[in-house]
Design a protein around this motif. Structure first.
Motif, short mmCIF file in Angstrom:
data_model
loop_
_atom_site.label_atom_id
_atom_site.label_comp_id
_atom_site.label_asym_id
_atom_site.label_seq_id
_atom_site.Cartn_x
_atom_site.Cartn_y
_atom_site.Cartn_z
N ARG A 80 2.12 9.28 0.08
CA ARG A 80 1.74 10.68 0.31
C ARG A 80 0.34 10.94 -0.25
NH1 ARG A 80 6.44 12.57 -1.15
NH2 ARG A 80 5.93 13.00 -3.29
N LYS A 81 0.06 10.42 -1.44
CA LYS A 81 -1.27 10.58 -2.04
C LYS A 81 -2.34 9.87 -1.21
CE LYS A 81 -0.77 13.20 -5.54
NZ LYS A 81 -1.39 14.52 -5.50
N LEU A 82 -2.01 8.69 -0.71
CA LEU A 82 -2.96 7.98 0.15
C LEU A 82 -3.28 8.81 1.40
CD1 LEU A 82 -1.56 4.33 -0.01
CD2 LEU A 82 -3.71 5.15 -0.99
N ALA A 83 -2.25 9.35 2.02
CA ALA A 83 -2.43 10.14 3.24
C ALA A 83 -3.29 11.38 2.97
CB ALA A 83 -1.07 10.55 3.81
N GLN A 84 -3.15 11.97 1.80
CA GLN A 84 -3.96 13.14 1.47
C GLN A 84 -5.44 12.80 1.43
OE1 GLN A 84 -2.37 14.53 -2.27
NE2 GLN A 84 -0.65 15.59 -1.29
N ARG A 85 -5.76 11.55 1.14
CA ARG A 85 -7.15 11.11 1.10
C ARG A 85 -7.59 10.46 2.41
NH1 ARG A 85 -8.88 7.99 -4.22
NH2 ARG A 85 -10.83 8.12 -3.05
N GLY A 86 -6.70 10.47 3.40
CA GLY A 86 -7.04 9.86 4.68
C GLY A 86 -6.95 8.35 4.66
N LEU A 87 -6.14 7.82 3.76
CA LEU A 87 -6.00 6.39 3.58
C LEU A 87 -4.59 5.93 3.91
CD1 LEU A 87 -7.77 6.15 0.11
CD2 LEU A 87 -8.72 5.41 2.30
N SER A 88 -4.43 4.63 4.04
CA SER A 88 -3.10 4.05 4.19
C SER A 88 -3.13 2.66 3.58
CB SER A 88 -2.71 3.97 5.67
OG SER A 88 -3.56 3.06 6.35
N SER A 89 -1.95 2.10 3.41
CA SER A 89 -1.83 0.75 2.88
C SER A 89 -0.55 0.15 3.44
CB SER A 89 -1.78 0.77 1.35
OG SER A 89 -1.58 -0.54 0.84
N ASP A 90 -0.60 -1.13 3.72
CA ASP A 90 0.59 -1.84 4.17
C ASP A 90 1.46 -2.25 3.00
OD1 ASP A 90 -0.27 -1.66 6.79
OD2 ASP A 90 -1.29 -3.60 6.74
N ARG A 91 0.98 -2.04 1.80
CA ARG A 91 1.71 -2.44 0.60
C ARG A 91 2.80 -1.41 0.28
NH1 ARG A 91 -2.04 -3.73 -4.01
NH2 ARG A 91 -0.18 -4.79 -4.67
N HIS A 92 3.87 -1.90 -0.32
CA HIS A 92 4.97 -1.03 -0.73
C HIS A 92 5.55 -1.55 -2.04
CE1 HIS A 92 5.24 1.32 2.96
NE2 HIS A 92 4.92 0.20 3.59
N LEU A 93 6.15 -0.65 -2.80
CA LEU A 93 6.85 -1.06 -4.01
C LEU A 93 8.17 -1.71 -3.62
CD1 LEU A 93 6.43 2.11 -6.27
CD2 LEU A 93 5.12 -0.01 -6.36
N SER A 94 8.55 -2.70 -4.38
CA SER A 94 9.87 -3.31 -4.16
C SER A 94 10.92 -2.40 -4.79
CB SER A 94 9.93 -4.69 -4.81
OG SER A 94 9.90 -4.57 -6.23
N ARG A 95 12.16 -2.62 -4.43
CA ARG A 95 13.24 -1.84 -5.03
C ARG A 95 13.24 -2.01 -6.54
NH1 ARG A 95 18.60 0.54 -4.23
NH2 ARG A 95 19.66 0.27 -6.21
N GLY A 96 13.02 -3.23 -6.99
CA GLY A 96 13.00 -3.51 -8.44
C GLY A 96 11.88 -2.76 -9.15
N GLU A 97 10.71 -2.71 -8.54
CA GLU A 97 9.58 -1.98 -9.14
C GLU A 97 9.88 -0.49 -9.21
OE1 GLU A 97 5.67 -4.59 -7.87
OE2 GLU A 97 6.66 -3.38 -6.32
N GLU A 98 10.46 0.03 -8.13
CA GLU A 98 10.80 1.45 -8.13
C GLU A 98 11.89 1.76 -9.16
OE1 GLU A 98 9.99 4.01 -4.33
OE2 GLU A 98 11.44 2.44 -3.84
#
Length: 153
Positions: A80-98
């Protein structure tokens, strides 16, 4: 609109990048506010990209990593923060990281606000606002309430 040369729009955009990294969307918005014509803005952005000063893909990954390293937000919040800046990323947190991040900030929340410990709705709302998925929140709160002494796990 300002009647300016391409160089002036480019110089204005380049000077902005001297303070911090901006996305293409942020540069475009700032130049519009300063009164530059759309054509000049587009040319300035093209030059910034050509010279390697502007790269939304790299910036998106850098911002993702910076927010992730804080260890207090879920994947949805970060994107959501990335989108607010007009950015995106293919990266995601793993379940363990979250899960690790959610448990850590939940423990901190309970230390700071012990009265929140007895209010699972309040704790769930806190985690939702931090961008954690509902299924994970339910699992964590189930574990938490199952603890006999309500001590951090």
């Amino acid at each position: 609109m300002k009647k300016t040369t391409n160089k002036k729009a480019f110089d204005a955009a380049l000077s902005m990048l001297g303070y911090r990294s901006y996305s293409e969307t942020e540069i475009r918005t700032k130049l519009r506010r300063k009164g530059y014509e759309e054509e000049k803005i587009a040319e300035a952005i093209d030059r910034l990209i050509q010279y390697g000063y502007l790269n939304d893909r790299v910036l998106g990954d850098e911002v993702f990593e910076a927010i992730k390293n804080k260890g207090i937000y879920g994947d949805a919040y970060i994107h959501r923060k990335l989108a607010q800046r007009g950015l995106s990323s293919d990266r995601h947190l793993s379940r363990g990281e979250e899960e690790t991040a959610a448990r850590r900030i939940l423990e901190a929340k309970i230390r700071v606000s012990p009265e929140a410990a007895g209010n699972p709705k309040r704790l769930a709302g806190f985690l939702v606002r931090r961008g954690f998925p509902v299924y994970l929140i339910m699992d964590i709160l189930t574990d938490y309430t199952a603890c006999e002494e309500n001590e951090p796990w």
